[in-house]
Write a protein that holds these residues in place. Structure first.
Motif, PDB file in Angstrom:
ATOM      1  N   ALA A  29      -4.799   2.338   6.250  1.00  8.72           N
ATOM      2  CA  ALA A  29      -4.493   3.431   7.178  1.00  8.72           C
ATOM      3  C   ALA A  29      -3.019   3.817   7.115  1.00  8.72           C
ATOM      4  O   ALA A  29      -2.671   5.003   7.140  1.00  8.72           O
ATOM      5  N   ILE A  30      -2.142   2.824   7.014  1.00 12.76           N
ATOM      6  CA  ILE A  30      -0.706   3.105   6.910  1.00 12.76           C
ATOM      7  C   ILE A  30      -0.405   3.872   5.630  1.00 12.76           C
ATOM      8  O   ILE A  30       0.380   4.835   5.628  1.00 12.76           O
ATOM      9  N   ALA A  31      -1.044   3.480   4.528  1.00 10.99           N
ATOM     10  CA  ALA A  31      -0.833   4.174   3.257  1.00 10.99           C
ATOM     11  C   ALA A  31      -1.363   5.604   3.311  1.00 10.99           C
ATOM     12  O   ALA A  31      -0.710   6.546   2.827  1.00 10.99           O
ATOM     13  N   ALA A  32      -2.544   5.789   3.898  1.00 12.74           N
ATOM     14  CA  ALA A  32      -3.114   7.134   3.989  1.00 12.74           C
ATOM     15  C   ALA A  32      -2.249   8.042   4.856  1.00 12.74           C
ATOM     16  O   ALA A  32      -1.995   9.203   4.509  1.00 12.74           O
ATOM     17  N   ARG A  33      -1.791   7.519   5.984  1.00  9.96           N
ATOM     18  CA  ARG A  33      -0.919   8.313   6.857  1.00  9.96           C
ATOM     19  C   ARG A  33       0.403   8.629   6.150  1.00  9.96           C
ATOM     20  O   ARG A  33       0.970   9.709   6.336  1.00  9.96           O
ATOM     21  N   HIS A  34       0.889   7.698   5.327  1.00  8.71           N
ATOM     22  CA  HIS A  34       2.109   7.943   4.547  1.00  8.71           C
ATOM     23  C   HIS A  34       1.901   9.086   3.556  1.00  8.71           C
ATOM     24  O   HIS A  34       2.786   9.936   3.381  1.00  8.71           O
ATOM     25  N   ALA A  35       0.750   9.100   2.905  1.00 10.38           N
ATOM     26  CA  ALA A  35       0.467  10.180   1.953  1.00 10.38           C
ATOM     27  C   ALA A  35       0.458  11.536   2.646  1.00 10.38           C
ATOM     28  O   ALA A  35       0.940  12.535   2.098  1.00 10.38           O
ATOM     29  N   LEU A  36      -0.067  11.573   3.862  1.00 12.88           N
ATOM     30  CA  LEU A  36      -0.107  12.819   4.622  1.00 12.88           C
ATOM     31  C   LEU A  36       1.275  13.212   5.140  1.00 12.88           C
ATOM     32  O   LEU A  36       1.698  14.364   5.011  1.00 12.88           O
ATOM     33  N   ALA A  37       1.996  12.250   5.709  1.00 15.85           N
ATOM     34  CA  ALA A  37       3.251  12.556   6.399  1.00 15.85           C
ATOM     35  C   ALA A  37       4.430  12.689   5.452  1.00 15.85           C
ATOM     36  O   ALA A  37       5.278  13.579   5.619  1.00 15.85           O
ATOM     37  N   ALA A  38       4.522  11.793   4.482  1.00 13.02           N
ATOM     38  CA  ALA A  38       5.699  11.771   3.615  1.00 13.02           C
ATOM     39  C   ALA A  38       5.524  12.613   2.350  1.00 13.02           C
ATOM     40  O   ALA A  38       6.524  13.081   1.788  1.00 13.02           O
ATOM     41  N   HIS A  39       4.291  12.791   1.912  1.00 11.44           N
ATOM     42  CA  HIS A  39       4.053  13.523   0.664  1.00 11.44           C
ATOM     43  C   HIS A  39       3.365  14.865   0.868  1.00 11.44           C
ATOM     44  O   HIS A  39       3.176  15.614  -0.087  1.00 11.44           O
ATOM     45  N   GLY A  40       2.993  15.162   2.094  1.00  9.15           N
ATOM     46  CA  GLY A  40       2.439  16.469   2.391  1.00  9.15           C
ATOM     47  C   GLY A  40       1.036  16.714   1.888  1.00  9.15           C
ATOM     48  O   GLY A  40       0.616  17.880   1.794  1.00  9.15           O
ATOM     49  N   LEU A  41       0.296  15.659   1.564  1.00  9.53           N
ATOM     50  CA  LEU A  41      -1.091  15.876   1.172  1.00  9.53           C
ATOM     51  C   LEU A  41      -1.876  16.410   2.368  1.00  9.53           C
ATOM     52  O   LEU A  41      -1.558  16.111   3.522  1.00  9.53           O
ATOM     53  N   GLU A  42      -2.894  17.176   2.090  1.00 12.68           N
ATOM     54  CA  GLU A  42      -3.665  17.811   3.156  1.00 12.68           C
ATOM     55  C   GLU A  42      -5.014  17.153   3.396  1.00 12.68           C
ATOM     56  O   GLU A  42      -5.583  17.294   4.484  1.00 12.68           O
ATOM     57  N   ARG A  43      -5.525  16.436   2.380  1.00 19.24           N
ATOM     58  CA  ARG A  43      -6.841  15.794   2.524  1.00 19.24           C
ATOM     59  C   ARG A  43      -6.839  14.480   1.749  1.00 19.24           C
ATOM     60  O   ARG A  43      -6.535  14.466   0.551  1.00 19.24           O
ATOM     61  N   VAL A  44      -7.174  13.394   2.427  1.00 22.03           N
ATOM     62  CA  VAL A  44      -7.313  12.106   1.750  1.00 22.03           C
ATOM     63  C   VAL A  44      -8.633  11.478   2.188  1.00 22.03           C
ATOM     64  O   VAL A  44      -9.130  11.725   3.290  1.00 22.03           O
ATOM     65  N   ALA A  45      -9.197  10.675   1.304  1.00 24.40           N
ATOM     66  CA  ALA A  45     -10.442   9.973   1.603  1.00 24.40           C
ATOM     67  C   ALA A  45     -10.193   8.481   1.599  1.00 24.40           C
ATOM     68  O   ALA A  45      -9.404   7.967   0.791  1.00 24.40           O
ATOM     69  N   ILE A  46     -10.879   7.785   2.500  1.00 30.28           N
ATOM     70  CA  ILE A  46     -10.827   6.330   2.560  1.00 30.28           C
ATOM     71  C   ILE A  46     -12.232   5.803   2.304  1.00 30.28           C
ATOM     72  O   ILE A  46     -13.185   6.178   2.996  1.00 30.28           O
ATOM     73  N   ALA A  68       0.822  -1.205   0.000  1.00 30.49           N
ATOM     74  CA  ALA A  68       0.000   0.000   0.000  1.00 30.49           C
ATOM     75  C   ALA A  68       0.862   1.264   0.000  1.00 30.49           C
ATOM     76  O   ALA A  68       0.544   2.247  -0.678  1.00 30.49           O
ATOM     77  N   VAL A  69       1.968   1.238   0.739  1.00 29.63           N
ATOM     78  CA  VAL A  69       2.875   2.397   0.773  1.00 29.63           C
ATOM     79  C   VAL A  69       3.547   2.587  -0.587  1.00 29.63           C
ATOM     80  O   VAL A  69       3.605   3.705  -1.119  1.00 29.63           O
ATOM     81  N   ALA A  70       4.062   1.501  -1.160  1.00 31.06           N
ATOM     82  CA  ALA A  70       4.737   1.606  -2.461  1.00 31.06           C
ATOM     83  C   ALA A  70       3.772   2.054  -3.557  1.00 31.06           C
ATOM     84  O   ALA A  70       4.136   2.847  -4.444  1.00 31.06           O
ATOM     85  N   ALA A  71       2.537   1.550  -3.514  1.00 30.50           N
ATOM     86  CA  ALA A  71       1.541   1.980  -4.488  1.00 30.50           C
ATOM     87  C   ALA A  71       1.252   3.467  -4.349  1.00 30.50           C
ATOM     88  O   ALA A  71       1.103   4.193  -5.347  1.00 30.50           O
ATOM     89  N   THR A  72       1.187   3.934  -3.114  1.00 33.28           N
ATOM     90  CA  THR A  72       0.973   5.363  -2.868  1.00 33.28           C
ATOM     91  C   THR A  72       2.095   6.187  -3.466  1.00 33.28           C
ATOM     92  O   THR A  72       1.858   7.196  -4.150  1.00 33.28           O
ATOM     93  N   ASP A  73       3.333   5.774  -3.230  1.00 34.17           N
ATOM     94  CA  ASP A  73       4.481   6.489  -3.797  1.00 34.17           C
ATOM     95  C   ASP A  73       4.411   6.531  -5.320  1.00 34.17           C
ATOM     96  O   ASP A  73       4.630   7.582  -5.940  1.00 34.17           O
ATOM     97  N   ALA A  74       4.110   5.391  -5.939  1.00 37.58           N
ATOM     98  CA  ALA A  74       4.118   5.309  -7.405  1.00 37.58           C
ATOM     99  C   ALA A  74       2.993   6.115  -8.029  1.00 37.58           C
ATOM    100  O   ALA A  74       3.174   6.757  -9.072  1.00 37.58           O
TER     101      ALA A  74
END
Length: 307
Positions: free
Chosen positions: A142-159, A101-107
Protein backbone atom coordinates in the motif's frame (compact mmCIF):
# COMPACT_ATOMS: atom_id res chain seq x y z
CA UNK A 1 16.56 -4.67 -18.18
CA UNK A 2 17.16 -6.78 -15.07
CA UNK A 3 14.83 -7.94 -12.32
CA UNK A 4 15.59 -6.24 -9.01
CA UNK A 5 15.85 -8.14 -5.74
CA UNK A 6 15.56 -6.02 -2.61
CA UNK A 7 16.40 -7.23 0.87
CA UNK A 8 18.21 -6.06 4.04
CA UNK A 9 20.07 -7.66 6.99
CA UNK A 10 17.53 -6.18 9.44
CA UNK A 11 14.92 -8.61 8.13
CA UNK A 12 16.76 -11.47 9.83
CA UNK A 13 16.82 -9.69 13.20
CA UNK A 14 13.09 -9.20 13.58
CA UNK A 15 11.51 -12.25 15.22
CA UNK A 16 8.46 -12.89 17.36
CA UNK A 17 9.59 -15.78 19.51
CA UNK A 18 10.70 -19.37 19.09
CA UNK A 19 8.50 -21.49 16.83
CA UNK A 20 6.62 -18.48 15.42
CA UNK A 21 5.85 -19.31 11.76
CA UNK A 22 6.81 -15.83 10.52
CA UNK A 23 10.51 -16.42 11.16
CA UNK A 24 13.88 -15.32 9.74
CA UNK A 25 14.39 -18.79 8.27
CA UNK A 26 11.77 -17.94 5.64
CA UNK A 27 14.16 -15.59 3.85
CA UNK A 28 17.05 -18.00 4.21
CA UNK A 29 14.95 -20.76 2.59
CA UNK A 30 14.21 -18.48 -0.35
CA UNK A 31 17.84 -17.52 -0.83
CA UNK A 32 18.95 -21.15 -0.58
CA UNK A 33 16.58 -22.12 -3.40
CA UNK A 34 17.70 -19.22 -5.58
CA UNK A 35 21.36 -20.13 -5.13
CA UNK A 36 20.89 -23.86 -5.64
CA UNK A 37 18.99 -23.27 -8.89
CA UNK A 38 21.50 -20.72 -10.23
CA UNK A 39 18.93 -17.90 -10.22
CA UNK A 40 20.53 -15.73 -7.54
CA UNK A 41 23.25 -14.49 -9.89
CA UNK A 42 20.72 -13.35 -12.50
CA UNK A 43 19.08 -10.84 -10.15
CA UNK A 44 20.07 -7.21 -9.58
CA UNK A 45 20.63 -7.29 -5.81
CA UNK A 46 19.88 -4.05 -3.99
CA UNK A 47 19.84 -3.20 -0.28
CA UNK A 48 16.52 -1.81 0.85
CA UNK A 49 16.59 1.72 2.28
CA UNK A 50 14.36 2.71 5.17
CA UNK A 51 11.08 4.33 4.22
CA UNK A 52 10.68 7.91 5.36
CA UNK A 53 7.99 9.01 7.77
CA UNK A 54 6.33 10.94 4.94
CA UNK A 55 6.15 7.81 2.78
CA UNK A 56 4.74 5.68 5.60
CA UNK A 57 2.19 8.32 6.59
CA UNK A 58 0.69 8.34 3.10
CA UNK A 59 -1.02 5.14 4.31
CA UNK A 60 -0.72 5.05 8.11
CA UNK A 61 -2.04 7.70 10.46
CA UNK A 62 0.66 9.76 12.23
CA UNK A 63 -0.69 8.82 15.66
CA UNK A 64 -0.30 5.14 14.81
CA UNK A 65 3.26 5.63 13.54
CA UNK A 66 4.11 7.46 16.78
CA UNK A 67 2.46 4.76 18.86
CA UNK A 68 4.57 2.01 17.26
CA UNK A 69 7.70 3.99 18.05
CA UNK A 70 6.64 4.50 21.65
CA UNK A 71 5.89 0.80 22.30
CA UNK A 72 8.99 -0.57 20.57
CA UNK A 73 10.79 -2.55 23.30
CA UNK A 74 14.42 -2.07 24.27
CA UNK A 75 14.58 -5.78 25.10
CA UNK A 76 12.27 -8.76 24.98
CA UNK A 77 8.92 -8.54 23.22
CA UNK A 78 5.94 -6.21 23.14
CA UNK A 79 2.78 -8.21 22.39
CA UNK A 80 0.32 -6.45 20.07
CA UNK A 81 -2.09 -9.34 19.58
CA UNK A 82 -1.87 -13.11 20.15
CA UNK A 83 -0.02 -13.55 16.84
CA UNK A 84 1.92 -10.30 16.49
CA UNK A 85 4.73 -8.94 18.64
CA UNK A 86 7.71 -6.62 18.38
CA UNK A 87 11.32 -7.08 19.40
CA UNK A 88 13.88 -4.27 19.42
CA UNK A 89 14.63 -4.80 15.72
CA UNK A 90 11.05 -4.95 14.47
CA UNK A 91 10.52 -1.30 13.62
CA UNK A 92 13.85 -1.09 11.80
CA UNK A 93 12.92 -4.14 9.75
CA UNK A 94 9.43 -2.78 9.06
CA UNK A 95 10.82 0.56 7.86
CA UNK A 96 13.23 -1.20 5.51
CA UNK A 97 10.48 -3.52 4.26
CA UNK A 98 8.35 -0.52 3.31
CA UNK A 99 11.45 1.21 1.94
CA UNK A 100 12.22 -1.77 -0.29
CA UNK A 101 8.81 -1.45 -1.93
CA UNK A 102 9.23 2.32 -2.39
CA UNK A 103 12.77 2.01 -3.79
CA UNK A 104 11.67 -0.76 -6.15
CA UNK A 105 8.84 1.46 -7.36
CA UNK A 106 11.26 4.30 -8.06
CA UNK A 107 13.70 2.04 -9.93
CA UNK A 108 11.04 0.36 -12.06
CA UNK A 109 9.38 3.66 -13.00
CA UNK A 110 12.80 5.15 -13.80
CA UNK A 111 13.48 2.27 -16.20
CA UNK A 112 16.47 0.97 -14.23
CA UNK A 113 14.70 -2.36 -13.67
CA UNK A 114 12.19 -4.33 -15.70
CA UNK A 115 10.43 -5.43 -12.51
CA UNK A 116 11.38 -6.18 -8.92
CA UNK A 117 10.81 -8.61 -6.07
CA UNK A 118 11.10 -7.39 -2.49
CA UNK A 119 12.21 -10.28 -0.28
CA UNK A 120 11.08 -8.65 2.94
CA UNK A 121 9.71 -9.26 6.39
CA UNK A 122 7.67 -8.37 8.30
CA UNK A 123 4.90 -8.74 5.71
CA UNK A 124 2.37 -5.96 5.29
CA UNK A 125 -1.05 -6.62 3.81
CA UNK A 126 -2.90 -7.00 7.14
CA UNK A 127 -1.59 -3.68 8.52
CA UNK A 128 -4.44 -1.17 8.51
CA UNK A 129 -3.99 2.62 8.56
CA UNK A 130 -4.16 2.63 12.37
CA UNK A 131 -3.59 -0.98 13.43
CA UNK A 132 -0.90 -3.65 13.36
CA UNK A 133 -2.17 -7.22 13.09
CA UNK A 134 -1.55 -10.57 11.44
CA UNK A 135 2.29 -10.37 11.68
CA UNK A 136 2.17 -6.96 9.88
CA UNK A 137 3.15 -3.45 11.01
CA UNK A 138 3.43 -1.26 7.89
CA UNK A 139 1.58 -2.10 4.69
CA UNK A 140 4.48 -2.36 2.26
CA UNK A 141 2.49 -2.72 -0.96
CA UNK A 142 0.00 0.00 0.00
CA UNK A 143 2.85 2.40 0.80
CA UNK A 144 4.48 1.65 -2.55
CA UNK A 145 1.22 2.08 -4.47
CA UNK A 146 0.46 5.38 -2.75
CA UNK A 147 4.04 6.48 -3.54
CA UNK A 148 3.52 5.74 -7.22
CA UNK A 149 0.38 7.88 -7.19
CA UNK A 150 1.69 10.75 -5.05
CA UNK A 151 5.34 11.02 -6.02
CA UNK A 152 5.24 9.85 -9.64
CA UNK A 153 1.83 11.10 -10.70
CA UNK A 154 0.45 7.79 -11.90
CA UNK A 155 -3.31 7.84 -12.30
CA UNK A 156 -4.19 4.13 -12.06
CA UNK A 157 -2.43 1.29 -10.25
CA UNK A 158 -3.51 -2.28 -9.58
CA UNK A 159 -2.76 -4.41 -6.54
CA UNK A 160 -2.78 -8.19 -6.96
CA UNK A 161 -2.94 -10.26 -3.77
CA UNK A 162 -2.68 -14.06 -3.94
CA UNK A 163 -2.03 -14.72 -0.25
CA UNK A 164 -4.33 -17.30 1.37
CA UNK A 165 -5.60 -14.54 3.71
CA UNK A 166 -7.61 -11.50 2.68
CA UNK A 167 -5.49 -8.33 2.54
CA UNK A 168 -7.74 -6.37 4.87
CA UNK A 169 -5.17 -3.64 5.44
CA UNK A 170 -4.77 -2.99 1.73
CA UNK A 171 -8.54 -2.85 1.27
CA UNK A 172 -8.83 -0.44 4.20
CA UNK A 173 -6.19 1.83 2.64
CA UNK A 174 -7.80 2.02 -0.80
CA UNK A 175 -11.48 1.22 -0.41
CA UNK A 176 -13.49 3.41 -2.84
CA UNK A 177 -10.33 5.01 -4.30
CA UNK A 178 -10.98 4.96 -8.07
CA UNK A 179 -7.26 5.19 -8.81
CA UNK A 180 -6.63 1.74 -7.34
CA UNK A 181 -8.02 -1.63 -8.41
CA UNK A 182 -7.40 -4.47 -5.97
CA UNK A 183 -7.74 -8.06 -7.23
CA UNK A 184 -7.42 -10.94 -4.80
CA UNK A 185 -8.63 -14.38 -3.90
CA UNK A 186 -8.51 -15.78 -0.39
CA UNK A 187 -9.75 -18.69 1.65
CA UNK A 188 -13.11 -17.93 3.26
CA UNK A 189 -14.27 -18.13 5.97
CA UNK A 190 -10.79 -17.66 7.39
CA UNK A 191 -8.63 -15.09 9.17
CA UNK A 192 -9.10 -12.10 9.17
CA UNK A 193 -12.76 -12.85 8.42
CA UNK A 194 -13.18 -9.95 6.02
CA UNK A 195 -13.42 -9.18 2.33
CA UNK A 196 -16.56 -11.10 1.43
CA UNK A 197 -19.18 -8.49 2.34
CA UNK A 198 -19.85 -4.86 1.35
CA UNK A 199 -17.37 -5.09 -1.49
CA UNK A 200 -16.40 -1.67 -2.85
CA UNK A 201 -16.53 -1.01 -6.61
CA UNK A 202 -12.73 -0.92 -6.89
CA UNK A 203 -12.29 -4.27 -5.14
CA UNK A 204 -12.33 -7.55 -7.07
CA UNK A 205 -11.80 -9.77 -4.03
CA UNK A 206 -12.96 -13.34 -4.51
CA UNK A 207 -13.59 -15.58 -1.48
CA UNK A 208 -12.91 -19.27 -2.13
CA UNK A 209 -13.71 -22.26 0.05
CA UNK A 210 -11.05 -24.34 1.76
CA UNK A 211 -9.41 -26.95 -0.47
CA UNK A 212 -9.82 -24.87 -3.63
CA UNK A 213 -7.08 -25.90 -6.05
CA UNK A 214 -5.16 -24.28 -8.85
CA UNK A 215 -7.86 -24.85 -11.43
CA UNK A 216 -10.38 -22.92 -9.34
CA UNK A 217 -7.92 -20.07 -8.91
CA UNK A 218 -7.08 -19.98 -12.62
CA UNK A 219 -10.78 -19.71 -13.43
CA UNK A 220 -11.04 -16.71 -11.10
CA UNK A 221 -8.06 -15.05 -12.77
CA UNK A 222 -9.29 -15.71 -16.30
CA UNK A 223 -12.96 -14.86 -15.86
CA UNK A 224 -12.87 -12.10 -13.22
CA UNK A 225 -9.41 -10.59 -12.70
CA UNK A 226 -8.24 -10.28 -16.29
CA UNK A 227 -11.39 -8.59 -17.63
CA UNK A 228 -11.33 -6.10 -14.74
CA UNK A 229 -7.62 -5.40 -15.16
CA UNK A 230 -7.84 -4.92 -18.92
CA UNK A 231 -10.80 -2.59 -18.51
CA UNK A 232 -8.99 -0.62 -15.78
CA UNK A 233 -5.69 -0.35 -17.72
CA UNK A 234 -3.34 0.07 -14.75
CA UNK A 235 -0.16 2.06 -15.25
CA UNK A 236 1.68 -0.16 -12.75
CA UNK A 237 1.05 -3.46 -10.97
CA UNK A 238 1.89 -4.27 -7.36
CA UNK A 239 1.78 -7.86 -6.14
CA UNK A 240 1.21 -8.94 -2.56
CA UNK A 241 2.98 -12.24 -3.09
CA UNK A 242 1.86 -14.60 -0.35
CA UNK A 243 2.62 -18.27 -0.93
CA UNK A 244 0.61 -19.77 1.93
CA UNK A 245 -2.15 -20.99 -0.39
CA UNK A 246 0.31 -23.75 -1.36
CA UNK A 247 -1.05 -27.22 -0.69
CA UNK A 248 1.91 -28.02 1.61
CA UNK A 249 1.41 -24.94 3.79
CA UNK A 250 -0.41 -25.68 7.05
CA UNK A 251 -1.29 -22.01 7.57
CA UNK A 252 -4.22 -22.42 5.16
CA UNK A 253 -6.17 -25.17 3.46
CA UNK A 254 -5.88 -24.34 -0.22
CA UNK A 255 -4.28 -26.45 -2.93
CA UNK A 256 -1.98 -24.35 -5.09
CA UNK A 257 1.41 -25.56 -6.33
CA UNK A 258 4.44 -23.78 -7.78
CA UNK A 259 3.13 -24.00 -11.35
CA UNK A 260 0.02 -22.07 -10.32
CA UNK A 261 2.09 -19.19 -8.96
CA UNK A 262 4.15 -19.19 -12.16
CA UNK A 263 0.96 -19.11 -14.26
CA UNK A 264 -0.55 -16.23 -12.25
CA UNK A 265 2.72 -14.29 -12.57
CA UNK A 266 2.74 -14.82 -16.33
CA UNK A 267 -0.81 -13.47 -16.60
CA UNK A 268 0.17 -10.36 -14.65
CA UNK A 269 3.18 -9.81 -16.91
CA UNK A 270 0.84 -9.90 -19.91
CA UNK A 271 -1.39 -7.26 -18.31
CA UNK A 272 1.60 -5.13 -17.32
CA UNK A 273 3.01 -5.21 -20.83
CA UNK A 274 -0.33 -4.32 -22.37
CA UNK A 275 -1.02 -1.32 -20.14
CA UNK A 276 1.86 -0.51 -17.76
CA UNK A 277 5.09 -0.67 -19.77
CA UNK A 278 5.76 -3.99 -18.03
CA UNK A 279 6.07 -2.33 -14.62
CA UNK A 280 5.62 -4.76 -11.70
CA UNK A 281 6.78 -4.60 -8.09
CA UNK A 282 6.17 -7.75 -6.05
CA UNK A 283 6.49 -7.95 -2.27
CA UNK A 284 6.66 -11.08 -0.14
CA UNK A 285 3.71 -11.63 2.18
CA UNK A 286 2.93 -15.08 3.64
CA UNK A 287 4.34 -18.55 3.04
CA UNK A 288 5.35 -20.66 6.02
CA UNK A 289 6.29 -24.13 4.81
CA UNK A 290 9.95 -23.40 4.13
CA UNK A 291 10.40 -25.83 1.25
CA UNK A 292 7.15 -24.84 -0.49
CA UNK A 293 7.96 -21.16 0.05
CA UNK A 294 11.41 -21.47 -1.49
CA UNK A 295 10.10 -23.41 -4.49
CA UNK A 296 7.19 -21.03 -5.04
CA UNK A 297 9.28 -17.84 -4.90
CA UNK A 298 11.74 -19.49 -7.28
CA UNK A 299 8.88 -20.19 -9.72
CA UNK A 300 7.59 -16.61 -9.36
CA UNK A 301 11.03 -15.11 -9.98
CA UNK A 302 11.83 -17.34 -12.94
CA UNK A 303 8.77 -15.92 -14.70
CA UNK A 304 9.71 -12.34 -13.80
CA UNK A 305 13.18 -13.12 -15.21
CA UNK A 306 11.63 -14.72 -18.33
CA UNK A 307 13.54 -17.95 -17.74
Amino acid sequence: MPTGYYTHPAFLLHEMGHFHPECPERLQAIEDHLISHAVDGLLDHREAPAATEEQIERVHRPAYVSELTSISPAAGYYQIDPDTSMNRHTLTAARHAAGAAVAATDAVIAGELENAFCCVRPPGHHAEPDRAMGFCFYNNVAIAARHALAAHGLERVAIIDFDVHHGNGTEAAFRDDPRVLMCSFFQHPFYPYSGAERIAPNMSNIPLPAYSNGMAVREVVETIWLPRLNEFKPEMLFISAGFDAHREDDMGQMGLVEQDYAWITAQMITVARAHAQGRIVSCLEGGYNLSALGRSVLAHLKVLLEM
